[in-house]
Scaffold this motif. Sequence first.
Motif, short mmCIF file in Angstrom:
data_model
loop_
_atom_site.label_atom_id
_atom_site.label_comp_id
_atom_site.label_asym_id
_atom_site.label_seq_id
_atom_site.Cartn_x
_atom_site.Cartn_y
_atom_site.Cartn_z
N GLN A 19 44.24 47.73 49.33
CA GLN A 19 43.80 48.97 49.97
C GLN A 19 43.43 48.77 51.44
OE1 GLN A 19 40.62 50.63 47.56
NE2 GLN A 19 41.76 50.24 45.69
N TYR A 46 47.12 49.09 42.56
CA TYR A 46 46.38 49.61 43.73
C TYR A 46 44.94 49.09 43.81
CZ TYR A 46 45.00 52.93 47.39
OH TYR A 46 44.55 53.49 48.56
N MET A 47 44.26 48.95 42.69
CA MET A 47 42.85 48.56 42.71
C MET A 47 42.63 47.05 42.73
SD MET A 47 41.14 51.67 40.51
CE MET A 47 39.45 51.18 40.83
N LEU A 71 42.98 58.36 44.34
CA LEU A 71 42.33 57.10 44.71
C LEU A 71 42.64 56.78 46.16
CD1 LEU A 71 43.12 54.60 41.83
CD2 LEU A 71 41.00 55.82 42.31
N ALA A 72 41.62 56.53 46.96
CA ALA A 72 41.86 56.09 48.33
C ALA A 72 41.24 54.70 48.48
CB ALA A 72 41.28 57.09 49.32
N LEU A 73 39.90 54.67 48.59
CA LEU A 73 39.22 53.39 48.78
C LEU A 73 38.22 53.21 47.64
CD1 LEU A 73 38.65 50.95 50.58
CD2 LEU A 73 37.00 52.37 51.82
N THR A 74 38.39 52.17 46.87
CA THR A 74 37.50 51.97 45.72
C THR A 74 36.44 50.92 46.05
OG1 THR A 74 39.07 50.41 44.72
CG2 THR A 74 39.25 52.73 44.08
N GLY A 123 38.48 43.99 44.14
CA GLY A 123 39.93 44.05 44.28
C GLY A 123 40.41 45.05 45.32
N ASN A 164 35.41 48.30 44.16
CA ASN A 164 35.45 47.00 43.46
C ASN A 164 35.97 45.90 44.38
OD1 ASN A 164 38.00 48.34 43.49
ND2 ASN A 164 38.77 46.89 42.00
N ASP A 167 40.66 42.53 40.13
CA ASP A 167 39.73 42.73 39.01
C ASP A 167 40.11 43.93 38.15
OD1 ASP A 167 38.73 43.84 41.58
OD2 ASP A 167 37.18 44.75 40.35
#
Lengths: 275, 275
Positions: A158, B126-127, A146-149, A153, A151, B130
């Motif tokens: 991040q 991390y995310m 996971l780097a940049l999601t 949040g 959503n 939400d």
Amino acid sequence: MTYQELFQQIILKKSYLCVGLDTDIRKIPSHLRNAADPIFEFNKQIIDATADFCVSFKPNIAFYEALGPKGWESLQKTVEYIPKNHFSIADAKRGDIGNTSGLYARTFFDPESSGLDFHSVTVAPYMGSDSVKPFLEFEGKWVILLALTSNPGSFDFQRLGFNGSSLYEEVLKTSQTWAGPDRMMYVVGATQASEFRKIRTIIPDHFLLVPGVGAQGGNLEEVSRFGMNSSCGLLVNASRSIIYAGNGLDFAEKAKKEALALQKEMEIYLDKYCN
Amino acid sequence: MTYQELFQQIILKKSYLCVGLDTDIRKIPSHLRNAADPIFEFNKQIIDATADFCVSFKPNIAFYEALGPKGWESLQKTVEYIPKNHFSIADAKRGDIGNTSGLYARTFFDPESSGLDFHSVTVAPYMGSDSVKPFLEFEGKWVILLALTSNPGSFDFQRLGFNGSSLYEEVLKTSQTWAGPDRMMYVVGATQASEFRKIRTIIPDHFLLVPGVGAQGGNLEEVSRFGMNSSCGLLVNASRSIIYAGNGLDFAEKAKKEALALQKEMEIYLDKYCN
């Protein structure tokens, strides 16, 4: 599956589509609900209908484990059914201290232990190097970090800044010392297309798994233009927009139509940007 | 289980011990390996032997899912067997976008879906918001959010500085707007005892789940001195040092002895620091 083999499949299929198997028992067509294993029956028909137009399948593990042991059985059958030339992704977002991550790696990579044999697994970076490395001890298997999601949040942590660089950039930089583009990919959210240029200066060669095209509203043209490299370097995921395109007896036919439409668009971008 | 109910159990038992059920099929005594369900048989005997000296049990989900569907069956039986007055923790480190986290929440909190009914689950931050909030939608259930872990990789990202504050401090600050001490706890690594003071200025009232006492070499006295608040505010976990204290026919007796020794030490610190 190696980096080169994946690129060859992309060239052969003229597609960098990943079909996300976010299969929700509450959303599948009602005529399947009396099957012996409705989840697997749905996935089987979706895989048959879309395999020619995609290079990857990505079961979202949450949807299976929410059903308890029988969900894991549906998952086992699904992974076995995914054609061997398709890159399989366990979208699991796991990550824990070393010996525990070692067990998670066995879950997804050691069929003698768990019955599952994925090519890759998504991993969360928060706990750092020793939470990720146990997955890399399985020869030939991939970590998708996971780097940049995409959503809301993702703005909480991040994108926080450290001396002019953000957390996700630190993740990209630091994790490159753990494995090269032949064993590691990154999750990069499609709604951040303008940031692909910055990301590509840090990791020019890695594959990026891009969720969020389709139901989450990403722009495939922009993602392809800014994210593609000379080995394509993209797997673009669509889940709900394909698998729930229809809800009747013809659901697989409708899924096929959606996958084909995305493949046709990808064919154009491969010609245009993959160089 | 509420904050007050948990504190009452701590006072009653004179213990804030959490027994970690990191049950590895390769490590359990050989005489159990022919049982119908060796993992559950081991856990049952460990629970019986230690329940009087601890307030919480924490199955480490990786160890169960690595065994596929039958591992999830052992987990179901284990969770059912944990006495109702013990706070149960699914140590799962999950976290994904909203609708997927909703499914992970069903996995651990909705017995009609998955067969599991934990009091709480560990979640990775991390995310962002939400990815955490769907777990809080289950009334009365708890999120235990990763803040500062005890592994070497905690230096990769958790301790990176943002304008004088580190990532894990940002996690503590930001997540307080998501839920109060009655619904949220934090994972804080025991090897960082000197940092407890800083942590307690940010979150004076929350419970902290402290792994790493025992096999990972944390110092219980230091953790208790710096980490305790007027409602105790600590759950200190020991896994391997208790469950693998013995490896013969008397493994449960040896586990009991270890748990009792920790409880006796905790009784002293409760008297001394819980005020």
